[in-house]
Design a protein around this motif. Structure first.
Motif, PDB file in Angstrom:
ATOM      1  N   LEU A  32      31.066  34.757  39.503  1.00 15.25           N
ATOM      2  CA  LEU A  32      32.485  34.411  39.558  1.00 15.25           C
ATOM      3  C   LEU A  32      33.320  35.636  39.930  1.00 15.25           C
ATOM      4  CD1 LEU A  32      34.778  32.417  39.160  1.00 15.25           C
ATOM      5  CD2 LEU A  32      34.746  32.962  36.702  1.00 15.25           C
ATOM      6  N   ALA A  33      32.946  36.809  39.390  1.00 17.71           N
ATOM      7  CA  ALA A  33      33.664  38.042  39.716  1.00 17.71           C
ATOM      8  C   ALA A  33      33.568  38.342  41.210  1.00 17.71           C
ATOM      9  CB  ALA A  33      33.107  39.207  38.896  1.00 17.71           C
ATOM     10  N   ARG A  34      32.391  38.194  41.773  1.00 14.27           N
ATOM     11  CA  ARG A  34      32.198  38.416  43.205  1.00 14.27           C
ATOM     12  C   ARG A  34      33.027  37.431  44.024  1.00 14.27           C
ATOM     13  NH1 ARG A  34      27.494  41.098  44.984  1.00 14.27           N
ATOM     14  NH2 ARG A  34      27.401  39.677  46.763  1.00 14.27           N
ATOM     15  N   PHE A  35      33.043  36.186  43.582  1.00 12.13           N
ATOM     16  CA  PHE A  35      33.790  35.153  44.297  1.00 12.13           C
ATOM     17  C   PHE A  35      35.283  35.464  44.290  1.00 12.13           C
ATOM     18  CE2 PHE A  35      36.135  31.082  44.051  1.00 12.13           C
ATOM     19  CZ  PHE A  35      35.824  30.589  45.312  1.00 12.13           C
ATOM     20  N   MET A  36      35.831  35.884  43.135  1.00 11.29           N
ATOM     21  CA  MET A  36      37.259  36.158  43.028  1.00 11.29           C
ATOM     22  C   MET A  36      37.672  37.360  43.875  1.00 11.29           C
ATOM     23  SD  MET A  36      38.601  33.809  41.234  1.00 11.29           S
ATOM     24  CE  MET A  36      40.208  34.508  40.915  1.00 11.29           C
ATOM     25  N   LEU A  37      36.737  38.256  44.148  1.00 11.63           N
ATOM     26  CA  LEU A  37      37.030  39.443  44.950  1.00 11.63           C
ATOM     27  C   LEU A  37      36.640  39.272  46.420  1.00 11.63           C
ATOM     28  CD1 LEU A  37      35.902  42.200  42.422  1.00 11.63           C
ATOM     29  CD2 LEU A  37      38.239  41.533  43.010  1.00 11.63           C
ATOM     30  N   PHE A  38      36.383  38.035  46.828  1.00 11.65           N
ATOM     31  CA  PHE A  38      36.038  37.712  48.216  1.00 11.65           C
ATOM     32  C   PHE A  38      34.732  38.371  48.665  1.00 11.65           C
ATOM     33  CE2 PHE A  38      40.569  36.866  48.075  1.00 11.65           C
ATOM     34  CZ  PHE A  38      40.696  35.711  48.818  1.00 11.65           C
ATOM     35  N   ILE A  39      33.839  38.618  47.705  1.00 16.52           N
ATOM     36  CA  ILE A  39      32.526  39.163  48.041  1.00 16.52           C
ATOM     37  C   ILE A  39      31.560  37.995  48.140  1.00 16.52           C
ATOM     38  CG2 ILE A  39      30.658  40.684  47.309  1.00 16.52           C
ATOM     39  CD1 ILE A  39      32.738  42.268  45.713  1.00 16.52           C
ATOM     40  N   SER A  40      30.867  37.914  49.255  1.00 12.08           N
ATOM     41  CA  SER A  40      29.963  36.778  49.464  1.00 12.08           C
ATOM     42  C   SER A  40      28.900  36.745  48.398  1.00 12.08           C
ATOM     43  CB  SER A  40      29.329  36.864  50.855  1.00 12.08           C
ATOM     44  OG  SER A  40      28.598  38.067  50.971  1.00 12.08           O
ATOM     45  N   ARG A  41      28.567  35.541  47.999  1.00 12.80           N
ATOM     46  CA  ARG A  41      27.509  35.372  46.989  1.00 12.80           C
ATOM     47  C   ARG A  41      26.164  35.771  47.560  1.00 12.80           C
ATOM     48  NH1 ARG A  41      29.234  31.804  42.800  1.00 12.80           N
ATOM     49  NH2 ARG A  41      31.273  30.907  43.248  1.00 12.80           N
ATOM     50  N   ARG A  86      42.790  33.083  44.748  1.00  9.89           N
ATOM     51  CA  ARG A  86      42.153  34.405  44.740  1.00  9.89           C
ATOM     52  C   ARG A  86      43.107  35.481  45.258  1.00  9.89           C
ATOM     53  NH1 ARG A  86      36.508  33.758  47.678  1.00  9.89           N
ATOM     54  NH2 ARG A  86      37.614  32.153  48.858  1.00  9.89           N
ATOM     55  N   ILE A  87      43.898  35.139  46.276  1.00 15.30           N
ATOM     56  CA  ILE A  87      44.888  36.089  46.795  1.00 15.30           C
ATOM     57  C   ILE A  87      45.939  36.379  45.727  1.00 15.30           C
ATOM     58  CG2 ILE A  87      46.751  36.396  48.478  1.00 15.30           C
ATOM     59  CD1 ILE A  87      45.037  34.799  50.461  1.00 15.30           C
ATOM     60  N   PHE A  88      46.402  35.322  45.040  1.00 16.29           N
ATOM     61  CA  PHE A  88      47.366  35.499  43.960  1.00 16.29           C
ATOM     62  C   PHE A  88      46.787  36.397  42.871  1.00 16.29           C
ATOM     63  CE2 PHE A  88      48.854  34.391  39.743  1.00 16.29           C
ATOM     64  CZ  PHE A  88      50.235  34.488  39.881  1.00 16.29           C
TER      65      PHE A  88
END
Length: 201
Positions: A187-196, A5-7
């Motif tokens: 998945l978009a939220r997860f990739m942006l470090f937004i909690s589900r 996710r950081i990458f």
């Protein structure tokens, strides 16, 4: 998965910076382009090393049975196809940019630096450039002329490929984002470090 996710965020940020500095900030664009190329090279190296979550198989569209709840338009093959097309466009743009620059930016002789000076110098800079060009074109050696024409032809072709692929990046990014936001929002939220979102009870 956190490393991936950081990458992803670093690559997205550098690609955006490269896109928006292409016209006016030539030298900045060149340096950012090298950063993009380095990230793509890192991605390839991690893929070849089969590092966790960076495996190439995650980019290859598969028409096999999808996971539960990911049928139809949510099928992983669609998202992977968009991601692969986007990565190929970014890699192609970065590669042609590096080939045109020939490492000049890294040693302080970037062709983009000359473009920046011309923008700052305005008309006077253009006149000096035209004068210098005229002096070198008065009686160029035959070999130099032939080599120059060959070099210009190759650089012109690379430039066209670079621009074409660069212009393709934006619509591919838009398609990638829209697909995630509309069909794979979790998945978009997860990739942006937004909690589900917490599940409703």
């Amino acid at each position: 998965m956190k490393t991936f996710r950081i990458f992803h965020i670093l690559l997205a940020a550098t690609v955006a910076a490269a896109y928006f500095t292409a016209e006016e900030l030539g030298l900045v664009h060149a340096w950012v382009g090298y950063a993009v190329a380095a990230l793509i090279a890192l991605r390839l190296a991690l893929g070849m090393a089969r590092a966790r979550v960076f495996e190439f198989r995650r980019l290859v569209p598969s028409l096999g049975a999808p996971p539960r709840g990911q049928t139809g338009i949510r099928h992983p093959a669609i998202g992977r196809s968009l991601t692969l097309a986007l990565l190929l466009a970014i890699a192609g743009t970065a590669t042609t940019g590096v080939l045109m620059d020939r490492g000049g930016t890294l040693v302080g002789q970037s062709m983009r630096a000359h473009d920046d000076e011309r923008h700052r110098g305005g008309r006077e800079g253009e006149e000096r450039e035209a004068s210098a060009s005229f002096m070198t074109l008065v009686a160029p050696p035959a070999n130099a002329r032939e080599e120059g024409e060959r070099g210009e032809g190759q650089e012109g072709a690379l430039s066209e490929i670079h621009k074409t692929l660069g212009n393709a990046v934006l619509p591919l990014v838009i398609a990638h984002l829209l697909y995630l936001l509309v069909f794979r929002f979790d998945l978009a939220r997860f990739m942006l470090f937004i909690s589900r979102k917490p599940s409703m009870r």
